[in-house]
Design an enzyme around this catalytic site. Structure first.
Site, mmCIF file in Angstrom:
data_model
loop_
_atom_site.group_PDB
_atom_site.id
_atom_site.type_symbol
_atom_site.label_atom_id
_atom_site.label_comp_id
_atom_site.label_asym_id
_atom_site.label_seq_id
_atom_site.Cartn_x
_atom_site.Cartn_y
_atom_site.Cartn_z
ATOM 1 C CG HIS A 141 2.332 0.715 -5.366
ATOM 2 N ND1 HIS A 141 2.700 1.758 -4.559
ATOM 3 C CD2 HIS A 141 2.868 -0.401 -4.793
ATOM 4 C CE1 HIS A 141 3.406 1.307 -3.534
ATOM 5 N NE2 HIS A 141 3.532 0.007 -3.652
ATOM 6 C CD GLU A 169 1.735 7.747 -11.582
ATOM 7 O OE1 GLU A 169 1.752 6.928 -12.516
ATOM 8 O OE2 GLU A 169 0.718 8.384 -11.277
ATOM 9 N N GLY A 176 0.794 -1.231 0.000
ATOM 10 C CA GLY A 176 0.000 0.000 0.000
ATOM 11 C C GLY A 176 0.823 1.277 0.000
HETATM 12 P P1 AMP Z 1 5.566 -2.500 -2.078
HETATM 13 O O1 AMP Z 1 4.216 -1.936 -1.779
HETATM 14 O O2 AMP Z 1 6.692 -1.531 -1.899
HETATM 15 O O3 AMP Z 1 5.801 -3.825 -1.412
HETATM 16 O O4 AMP Z 1 5.568 -2.813 -3.636
HETATM 17 C C1 AMP Z 1 4.553 -3.575 -4.243
HETATM 18 C C2 AMP Z 1 4.976 -3.902 -5.654
HETATM 19 O O5 AMP Z 1 5.210 -2.688 -6.371
HETATM 20 C C3 AMP Z 1 6.286 -4.714 -5.714
HETATM 21 O O6 AMP Z 1 6.190 -5.698 -6.728
HETATM 22 C C4 AMP Z 1 7.307 -3.669 -6.058
HETATM 23 O O7 AMP Z 1 8.420 -4.187 -6.757
HETATM 24 C C5 AMP Z 1 6.492 -2.743 -6.966
HETATM 25 N N1 AMP Z 1 7.113 -1.418 -6.997
HETATM 26 C C6 AMP Z 1 7.480 -0.666 -5.922
HETATM 27 N N2 AMP Z 1 8.073 0.475 -6.338
HETATM 28 C C7 AMP Z 1 8.098 0.429 -7.692
HETATM 29 C C8 AMP Z 1 8.590 1.302 -8.711
HETATM 30 N N3 AMP Z 1 9.181 2.463 -8.421
HETATM 31 N N4 AMP Z 1 8.446 0.926 -10.001
HETATM 32 C C9 AMP Z 1 7.843 -0.252 -10.318
HETATM 33 N N5 AMP Z 1 7.349 -1.114 -9.409
HETATM 34 C C10 AMP Z 1 7.478 -0.788 -8.111
#
Ligand code: AMP
Length: 281
Positions: free
Chosen positions: A37, A35, A31
């Protein structure tokens, strides 16, 4: 769009969708959307009938000294963003819904979970694979979307899916960055103004390494030394690791005869940031 809080309700929704022959995509997240996500959500939306986004700040992937309590959370804001991304269901369980008292089953990918980020975060990937396996069991998605920003996570999840014969197709989406190159991350919210400026050193260092590799006149160990010096020259930065590995299996490499993954973790003040770049000559 509907927000679902219990595993039982989520399972009911999934069962009905499957009975109707619908394809299901899952985007697992913690959560506090940005951008990055949204790019996963948009990509997933193109290719499925039912799009489920999970929002769960997973306690088992935080080591005791880490920022579990402080991790940013804002479900109302995320719901507005998810609605815009045409998400069908948010699955946002409480911790007790995912880990009942006396919970004792874990999924761990050996080896890969102990290198790079796993060296200083020994419980981290065990927590990630456990929660993703639980989500895959519950939701049984046809496809799941992950970001290349977490390069090691991608390799580990793919290995788990292959080793445990999970029938989930894994899609990997490119890293989304701020205008100045900083990879988007929920943890960027921790940075003060000065730290935010300093944080650009991660991507600058990665680009420098990439340029050097493409120029092809230096050994990897010298390139590594140069970017180490570059990051160390930023007074708010402290290196956790800099590694140059095979993007398929995270093995350290000495030469550049196939694609290389340069992955770094750097503390900026009290915030630990990661970033990476793949160079494919
Ligand atoms: P998180 O909420 O940080 O656990 O991320 C959820 C998903 O979003 C994971 O698969 C991350 O690798 C992806 N994600 C997080 N930051 C980015 C980003 N800057 N660009 C692309 N995907 C992202």
């Amino acid at each position: 769009m509907k927000t679902v809080k219990t595993a039982a309700e989520m399972r009911g929704i999934v069962r009905e969708a499957k009975r109707d022959g619908k394809s299901i995509a899952l985007v697992p997240t913690m959560g506090y959307f940005h951008e990055g996500h949204l790019s996963l959500i948009r990509e997933a939306r193109k290719k499925c009938d039912v799009l489920i986004v999970s929002i769960f700040v997973n306690p088992t992937q935080f080591d005791p000294s880490e920022d579990y309590e402080r991790y940013p959370r804002d479900l109302n804001r995320d719901e507005v963003i998810a609605e815009r991304g045409k998400v069908d269901f948010i699955f946002a369980p409480d911790v007790s819904e995912m880990y009942s008292s006396g919970y004792s089953t874990f999924v761990e990918v050996e080896g890969l979970s102990k290198v790079m980020c796993g060296k200083n975060r020994p419980a981290h990937f065990r927590g990630v694979t456990t929660v993703v396996a639980k989500l895959f069991n519950l939701i049984e998605p046809d496809t799941a979307y992950f970001g290349q920003k977490d390069a090691q996570q991608v390799v580990i999840i793919k290995k788990m899916v292959s080793d445990l014969n999970m029938g989930v197709e894994i899609h990997v989406c490119p890293t989304v960055r701020e205008k100045d190159g900083l990879a988007m991350s929920s943890r960027n919210a921790y940075l003060n103004e000065e730290e935010r400026k300093a944080a650009t050193v991660l991507y600058r260092a990665l680009l420098k390494a990439k340029d050097e590799i493409i120029r092809g006149d230096k050994l990897l160990k010298f390139i590594r030394k140069e970017i180490t010096e570059m990051i160390e020259s930023e007074k708010l930065a402290r290196i956790d690791y800099i590694t140059i590995v095979d993007p398929e299996n995270l093995q350290e490499i000495a030469g550049i005869d196939k694609p290389v993954l340069i992955a770094i973790a750097v503390w900026i003040g009290k915030t630990r940031l990661i970033d990476n770049i793949i160079v494919n000559l």
